[in-house]
Design a protein around this motif. Structure first.
Motif, PDB file in Angstrom:
ATOM      1  N   MET A 191       0.825  -1.216   0.000  1.00 35.25           N
ATOM      2  CA  MET A 191       0.000   0.000   0.000  1.00 35.25           C
ATOM      3  C   MET A 191       0.852   1.255   0.000  1.00 35.25           C
ATOM      4  O   MET A 191       0.566   2.230  -0.683  1.00 35.25           O
ATOM      5  CB  MET A 191      -0.927   0.000   1.212  1.00 35.25           C
ATOM      6  N   ALA A 192       1.955   1.229   0.810  1.00 35.14           N
ATOM      7  CA  ALA A 192       2.808   2.414   0.889  1.00 35.14           C
ATOM      8  C   ALA A 192       3.398   2.743  -0.460  1.00 35.14           C
ATOM      9  O   ALA A 192       3.499   3.901  -0.845  1.00 35.14           O
ATOM     10  CB  ALA A 192       3.923   2.184   1.916  1.00 35.14           C
ATOM     11  N   ARG A 193       3.785   1.686  -1.239  1.00 35.03           N
ATOM     12  CA  ARG A 193       4.404   1.939  -2.528  1.00 35.03           C
ATOM     13  C   ARG A 193       3.381   2.496  -3.513  1.00 35.03           C
ATOM     14  O   ARG A 193       3.655   3.435  -4.252  1.00 35.03           O
ATOM     15  CB  ARG A 193       5.024   0.643  -3.065  1.00 35.03           C
ATOM     16  N   GLN A 194       2.175   1.938  -3.518  1.00 35.13           N
ATOM     17  CA  GLN A 194       1.138   2.443  -4.421  1.00 35.13           C
ATOM     18  C   GLN A 194       0.808   3.891  -4.090  1.00 35.13           C
ATOM     19  O   GLN A 194       0.654   4.725  -4.978  1.00 35.13           O
ATOM     20  CB  GLN A 194      -0.116   1.574  -4.298  1.00 35.13           C
ATOM     21  N   SER A 195       0.727   4.194  -2.799  1.00 33.43           N
ATOM     22  CA  SER A 195       0.436   5.564  -2.385  1.00 33.43           C
ATOM     23  C   SER A 195       1.540   6.499  -2.838  1.00 33.43           C
ATOM     24  O   SER A 195       1.289   7.603  -3.304  1.00 33.43           O
ATOM     25  CB  SER A 195       0.286   5.627  -0.864  1.00 33.43           C
ATOM     26  N   ALA A 196       2.800   6.038  -2.707  1.00 30.78           N
ATOM     27  CA  ALA A 196       3.924   6.869  -3.116  1.00 30.78           C
ATOM     28  C   ALA A 196       3.879   7.157  -4.603  1.00 30.78           C
ATOM     29  O   ALA A 196       4.132   8.281  -5.042  1.00 30.78           O
ATOM     30  CB  ALA A 196       5.232   6.166  -2.747  1.00 30.78           C
ATOM     31  N   GLU A 197       3.553   6.136  -5.412  1.00 27.03           N
ATOM     32  CA  GLU A 197       3.500   6.331  -6.850  1.00 27.03           C
ATOM     33  C   GLU A 197       2.381   7.300  -7.228  1.00 27.03           C
ATOM     34  O   GLU A 197       2.549   8.165  -8.089  1.00 27.03           O
ATOM     35  CB  GLU A 197       3.303   4.986  -7.532  1.00 27.03           C
ATOM     36  N   LYS A 198       1.247   7.177  -6.548  1.00 25.76           N
ATOM     37  CA  LYS A 198       0.127   8.080  -6.820  1.00 25.76           C
ATOM     38  C   LYS A 198       0.507   9.511  -6.462  1.00 25.76           C
ATOM     39  O   LYS A 198       0.251  10.444  -7.225  1.00 25.76           O
ATOM     40  CB  LYS A 198      -1.094   7.641  -6.001  1.00 25.76           C
ATOM     41  N   GLN A 199       1.150   9.680  -5.302  1.00 28.20           N
ATOM     42  CA  GLN A 199       1.556  11.012  -4.880  1.00 28.20           C
ATOM     43  C   GLN A 199       2.608  11.589  -5.821  1.00 28.20           C
ATOM     44  O   GLN A 199       2.618  12.787  -6.100  1.00 28.20           O
ATOM     45  CB  GLN A 199       2.114  10.961  -3.451  1.00 28.20           C
ATOM     46  N   ASP A 255      14.632  13.427 -12.113  1.00 28.86           N
ATOM     47  CA  ASP A 255      13.709  13.305 -13.241  1.00 28.86           C
ATOM     48  C   ASP A 255      12.290  12.979 -12.801  1.00 28.86           C
ATOM     49  O   ASP A 255      11.389  12.819 -13.626  1.00 28.86           O
ATOM     50  CB  ASP A 255      14.210  12.239 -14.221  1.00 28.86           C
ATOM     51  N   GLY A 256      12.076  12.854 -11.477  1.00 26.09           N
ATOM     52  CA  GLY A 256      10.745  12.578 -10.951  1.00 26.09           C
ATOM     53  C   GLY A 256      10.347  11.118 -10.973  1.00 26.09           C
ATOM     54  O   GLY A 256       9.201  10.786 -10.650  1.00 26.09           O
ATOM     55  N   VAL A 257      11.279  10.231 -11.303  1.00 26.38           N
ATOM     56  CA  VAL A 257      10.979   8.797 -11.361  1.00 26.38           C
ATOM     57  C   VAL A 257      11.309   8.159 -10.018  1.00 26.38           C
ATOM     58  O   VAL A 257      12.421   8.307  -9.503  1.00 26.38           O
ATOM     59  CB  VAL A 257      11.783   8.115 -12.484  1.00 26.38           C
ATOM     60  N   LEU A 258      10.337   7.435  -9.443  1.00 30.09           N
ATOM     61  CA  LEU A 258      10.576   6.738  -8.192  1.00 30.09           C
ATOM     62  C   LEU A 258      11.570   5.602  -8.396  1.00 30.09           C
ATOM     63  O   LEU A 258      11.530   4.895  -9.409  1.00 30.09           O
ATOM     64  CB  LEU A 258       9.265   6.173  -7.638  1.00 30.09           C
ATOM     65  N   LEU A 259      12.440   5.424  -7.423  1.00 27.41           N
ATOM     66  CA  LEU A 259      13.496   4.422  -7.516  1.00 27.41           C
ATOM     67  C   LEU A 259      13.290   3.266  -6.554  1.00 27.41           C
ATOM     68  O   LEU A 259      14.191   2.457  -6.339  1.00 27.41           O
ATOM     69  CB  LEU A 259      14.855   5.083  -7.214  1.00 27.41           C
ATOM     70  N   LEU A 260      12.101   3.158  -5.964  1.00 26.70           N
ATOM     71  CA  LEU A 260      11.862   2.160  -4.931  1.00 26.70           C
ATOM     72  C   LEU A 260      12.112   0.742  -5.410  1.00 26.70           C
ATOM     73  O   LEU A 260      12.545  -0.117  -4.629  1.00 26.70           O
ATOM     74  CB  LEU A 260      10.427   2.274  -4.398  1.00 26.70           C
ATOM     75  N   ASP A 261      11.842   0.456  -6.673  1.00 26.69           N
ATOM     76  CA  ASP A 261      12.004  -0.897  -7.187  1.00 26.69           C
ATOM     77  C   ASP A 261      13.432  -1.209  -7.618  1.00 26.69           C
ATOM     78  O   ASP A 261      13.746  -2.358  -7.928  1.00 26.69           O
ATOM     79  CB  ASP A 261      11.056  -1.138  -8.368  1.00 26.69           C
ATOM     80  N   GLN A 262      14.280  -0.205  -7.640  1.00 22.36           N
ATOM     81  CA  GLN A 262      15.653  -0.443  -8.056  1.00 22.36           C
ATOM     82  C   GLN A 262      16.479  -0.988  -6.889  1.00 22.36           C
ATOM     83  O   GLN A 262      16.168  -0.764  -5.724  1.00 22.36           O
ATOM     84  CB  GLN A 262      16.290   0.841  -8.581  1.00 22.36           C
ATOM     85  N   HIS A 263      17.538  -1.716  -7.220  1.00 18.86           N
ATOM     86  CA  HIS A 263      18.410  -2.267  -6.193  1.00 18.86           C
ATOM     87  C   HIS A 263      19.169  -1.146  -5.474  1.00 18.86           C
ATOM     88  O   HIS A 263      19.382  -0.069  -6.035  1.00 18.86           O
ATOM     89  CB  HIS A 263      19.402  -3.249  -6.806  1.00 18.86           C
ATOM     90  N   LEU A 264      19.589  -1.430  -4.253  1.00 14.16           N
ATOM     91  CA  LEU A 264      20.333  -0.443  -3.471  1.00 14.16           C
ATOM     92  C   LEU A 264      21.572   0.042  -4.213  1.00 14.16           C
ATOM     93  O   LEU A 264      21.887   1.235  -4.185  1.00 14.16           O
ATOM     94  CB  LEU A 264      20.737  -1.041  -2.119  1.00 14.16           C
ATOM     95  N   ALA A 265      22.284  -0.869  -4.873  1.00 19.62           N
ATOM     96  CA  ALA A 265      23.499  -0.464  -5.587  1.00 19.62           C
ATOM     97  C   ALA A 265      23.193   0.618  -6.616  1.00 19.62           C
ATOM     98  O   ALA A 265      23.959   1.582  -6.777  1.00 19.62           O
ATOM     99  CB  ALA A 265      24.135  -1.679  -6.263  1.00 19.62           C
ATOM    100  N   LEU A 305      22.616  -5.269  -1.215  1.00 19.88           N
ATOM    101  CA  LEU A 305      22.848  -4.501  -2.440  1.00 19.88           C
ATOM    102  C   LEU A 305      21.836  -4.819  -3.527  1.00 19.88           C
ATOM    103  O   LEU A 305      21.560  -3.986  -4.394  1.00 19.88           O
ATOM    104  CB  LEU A 305      24.261  -4.779  -2.962  1.00 19.88           C
ATOM    105  N   ASP A 306      21.277  -6.028  -3.508  1.00 22.39           N
ATOM    106  CA  ASP A 306      20.380  -6.457  -4.578  1.00 22.39           C
ATOM    107  C   ASP A 306      18.910  -6.341  -4.200  1.00 22.39           C
ATOM    108  O   ASP A 306      18.047  -6.912  -4.866  1.00 22.39           O
ATOM    109  CB  ASP A 306      20.694  -7.899  -4.990  1.00 22.39           C
ATOM    110  N   GLU A 307      18.611  -5.589  -3.130  1.00 25.03           N
ATOM    111  CA  GLU A 307      17.233  -5.466  -2.671  1.00 25.03           C
ATOM    112  C   GLU A 307      16.635  -4.119  -3.054  1.00 25.03           C
ATOM    113  O   GLU A 307      17.324  -3.094  -3.043  1.00 25.03           O
ATOM    114  CB  GLU A 307      17.160  -5.622  -1.150  1.00 25.03           C
TER     115      GLU A 307
END
Length: 341
Positions: A1-9, A135-145, A196-198
């Protein structure tokens, strides 16, 4: 839910609902490959948001922090970047050391007081993760590295101002991280371990934190009875200051039930005022409670070894863990030098 809310915001241009990813405690650093280790900073966790001319600072609980740190709002608003979301830690440095009590002093209702403190002891944001790029793109799904690389790239595009904004150091070498844990005192109280891969997992305890083990020998200057009990509930701890006075520094309540009757008799036989000759329980401080004056003074004869995490304003910030009695130690040996105060 937190991620969906973040993307909407984010689509609306401003996100204030990304919950910080949290850490679970561990006794030792994780082994194996693929870990990044960072210092565990002694400050306020903070997520900083920027969208156009709007800047927001949010605490770990989601509460707004901006009014308490106007100097950081002004600094982040001045950056030549229109949009970002950064995860980090707010800290205040005084005389080369981080001062948590100075940070707490910001949480004051008077704007004039906040302005005064922001000039005298300006806060700094220690950044350790990039959650949205410029650039306004959320990076939540990207790996820590990848997120770390984006954070370092971001820092190259803004004016250097180490007084108000720095990037947290890190290591991917477990031995180096272990050396951080073995240090005494300092600005950090442990190590945070991240895969690093999370991806970034808002609101989840997806990281690992290992706190530095610090111990101190303290004089038992008093005790409190347990609630609705005639048995000891907690021991009041003291350390001698430079004037030779015994200051109250905290408490420990990790006493086994089976040991309480005998310990209570032992303590009651030592009752004698004043207990603490310097700062005593019940004095005016933010640690005071309605039970602060309900304590029994003791002759300064007993010494205990306790484990603690952080010291703020010459006091243990949290309750301590009882380790053992120290009949081999003289009470006069129990002073502030052993905790670096």
């Amino acid at each position: 839910m937190a991620r969906q809310s973040a993307e909407k915001q984010a689509n609306l241009g401003m996100s204030v609902e990304i919950e910080p990813m949290e850490a679970k405690s561990a006794e030792a650093l994780p082994t194996g490959m693929g870990w990044q280790f960072e210092p565990k900073w002694d400050g306020f966790r903070c997520i900083a948001f920027r969208s156009g001319g709007r800047v927001d600072l949010r605490s770990k609980s989601g509460k707004p922090l901006g009014r308490y740190f106007p100097e950081l709002i002004a600094f982040l608003a001045s950056l030549p970047v229109d949009r970002f979301v950064i995860d980090g830690e707010l800290v205040v440095e005084i005389d080369g050391r981080l001062a948590f009590d100075a940070l707490q002093a910001r949480l004051h209702p008077a704007e004039s007081r906040i302005r005064k403190l922001s000039n005298e002891t300006p806060a700094r944001l220690v950044a350790f993760d990039m959650l949205m790029g410029k650039d306004g793109v959320l990076l939540l799904d990207q790996h820590l590295a990848d997120r770390r690389a984006r954070l370092e790239e971001f820092c190259k595009t803004i004016p250097a101002n180490p007084r108000q904004f720095v990037v947290s150091p890190f290591t991917r070498n477990r031995e180096e991280a272990a050396s951080w844990l073995s240090g005494s005192g300092g600005d950090t109280d442990g190590v945070v371990c991240k895969r690093l891969d999370e991806p970034y997992r808002p609101g989840e305890r997806a990281m690992v934190k290992v706190k530095r083990v610090r111990t101190a020998d303290c004089v038992v200057g008093g005790f409190r009875y347990g609630n609705d009990s005639h048995l000891v509930g907690s021991l009041l701890l003291g350390l001698y200051n430079d004037n030779g006075e015994l200051d109250h520094v905290g408490f420990t309540s990790a006493i086994l039930d089976a040991e309480k009757p005998e310990l209570t008799r032992r303590l009651e036989a030592l009752r004698e005022p004043p207990g603490f000759t310097g700062k005593a329980p019940g004095g005016p401080s933010r640690w005071s409670t309605e039970r602060s004056s309900d304590w029994q003074p003791l002759k300064p004869e007993l010494v205990v070894e306790v484990r603690f995490d952080q010291v703020t304003g010459h006091r243990f910030r949290h309750g301590t863990k009882f380790l053992r009695w120290r009949p081999d130690k003289s009470p006069s040996q129990c002073d502030f030098r052993q905790i670096g105060q």
